[in-house]
Design an enzyme around this catalytic site. Structure first.
Site, PDB file in Angstrom:
ATOM      1  CB  SER A  55     115.120  76.472  84.936  1.00  0.00           C
ATOM      2  OG  SER A  55     114.666  77.799  84.850  1.00  0.00           O
ATOM      3  CE1 TYR A 103     111.022  74.789  81.717  1.00  0.00           C
ATOM      4  CE2 TYR A 103     111.443  76.860  82.860  1.00  0.00           C
ATOM      5  CZ  TYR A 103     111.908  75.775  82.133  1.00  0.00           C
ATOM      6  OH  TYR A 103     113.243  75.658  81.852  1.00  0.00           O
ATOM      7  CE  LYS A 160     113.451  72.341  83.133  1.00  0.00           C
ATOM      8  NZ  LYS A 160     114.059  71.192  82.402  1.00  0.00           N
TER       9      LYS A 160
END
Length: 339
Positions: A125, A150, A154
């Site tokens: 991402s 989040y 990643k």
């Protein structure tokens, strides 16, 4: 050639499965159905003429992952989507994200790194960049402290894969750092249908327009951007699915320069929230009910891709416009609601 797609019934996963099958690959999907629907399997078959193999697997269960790879011994490549994906939810429940996104990756890597040869594409991402110093963002931009758990999963996920590739010559991997996927398949048989209240902008727009939601909330109208709202790089999900196939074939055909590579996947154009709303109103003829509220924790002001490396080295580029993506999202929403 058999390709494993984890999270293959999800939004991006299902569109990638379609593109893989259109290119003649035999696809095996694993999914725990936590944020997806088994009906997607039939819709993939309607689009491509072939139903992928499916196994309900929770990748957080180490023994279950091991058993899966004992059953399927001839997998040539893996595209790993399975993960929790919502920025604001990760702020509220970080341990869920660290367990789901990292444990599943580790258990998967333990199995694929033991294979004689394996190609792996990791769903990363643009959140790994945090608030960038310069725009557009190149792959050489520093990976900064994540704004939310989040994004941190990643970042850590990329580090885990890179470290594993260093000591595993038979493993080749590419991390695709993609920006904001939107839209749906032209058939309106698959698209983005969040379970519960949408976390992403475009499904909230379409659900508001069709009457499921009373009003769209625009989080933040005072960012240092052209109109005060957040700027993102919105990429059509079909273009994104094709990027995964292109990256996988780069590895399968031994065109990679090193056994771990990173590419930005976006359009190279930043659009503000107000511009996305304007695009939707233009293509749909609907007037959207929205209000501007306070900023949301974990959001950065602006982020959009420099796509030169993806265009020139990977040999991929986005084809669809924002209007085309919004039109396909609206077509999907109306199909889902029977309108």
């Amino acid at each position: 050639m058999k390709i494993l797609v984890t999270g293959g019934l999800g939004y991006i996963g299902s569109h990638t499965v379609v593109e893989l099958q259109n290119k003649g690959y035999e696809v095996i999907i694993v999914d725990n159905l936590s944020n997806s629907s088994i009906e997607v399997l039939d819709n993939i078959e309607k689009i491509t003429g072939k139903k992928p193999a499916f196994e309900k697997v929770d990748l957080r269960e180490k023994d279950t992952v091991s058993a899966f790879f004992k059953k399927y011994t001839d997998i040539a490549g893996v595209i790993h989507f399975a993960a929790s994906i919502f920025v604001n939810e990760s702020v509220e429940n970080p341990l869920l994200y660290y367990e789901n996104n990292l444990n599943s990756l580790i258990y998967l890597l333990k199995e694929v790194s033991a294979k004689k040869e394996m190609a792996m594409i990791f769903s990363s991402s643009c959140t790994v960049y945090g608030q960038a110093d310069e725009l557009p963002i190149t792959e050489e931009a520093p990976v900064k402290k994540a704004e939310a758990p989040y994004g941190n999963t990643k970042q850590i996920g990329e580090e885990i894969i890179a470290d594993t590739c260093k000591v595993t010559p038979n493993l080749k991997a590419i991390s695709l750092r993609y920006f904001n996927p939107v839209g749906g398949h032209e058939t309106a048989l698959i698209g983005e249908t969040p379970q519960g209240k949408p976390h992403h902008l475009v499904p909230y727009i379409t659900q508001t327009a069709i009457g499921i939601r009373e009003q769209l909330t625009v989080f933040g109208g005072d960012y240092p951007t052209k109109d005060g709202t957040c700027i993102r790089d919105y990429i059509h999900v079909v273009d994104l699915g094709k990027a995964h196939v292109t990256a996988l074939e780069r590895l399968l055909n031994n065109k990679n320069e090193t056994n771990y590579e990173v590419f930005n996947i976006g359009t190279g154009t930043g659009s503000s929230v107000f511009e996305v709303i304007g695009s939707f109103e233009r293509i749909s003829g609907e007037k959207l009910n929205f209000k501007v509220a306070d900023r949301r924790p974990g959001d950065v002001a602006a982020i959009y891709a420099d796509t030169k490396k993806a265009n020139e080295v990977l040999g991929w580029e986005a084809k669809s416009t924002l209007d085309e993506a919004m039109a396909s999202a609206w077509k999907w929403e109306k199909k889902v609601r029977g309108k």
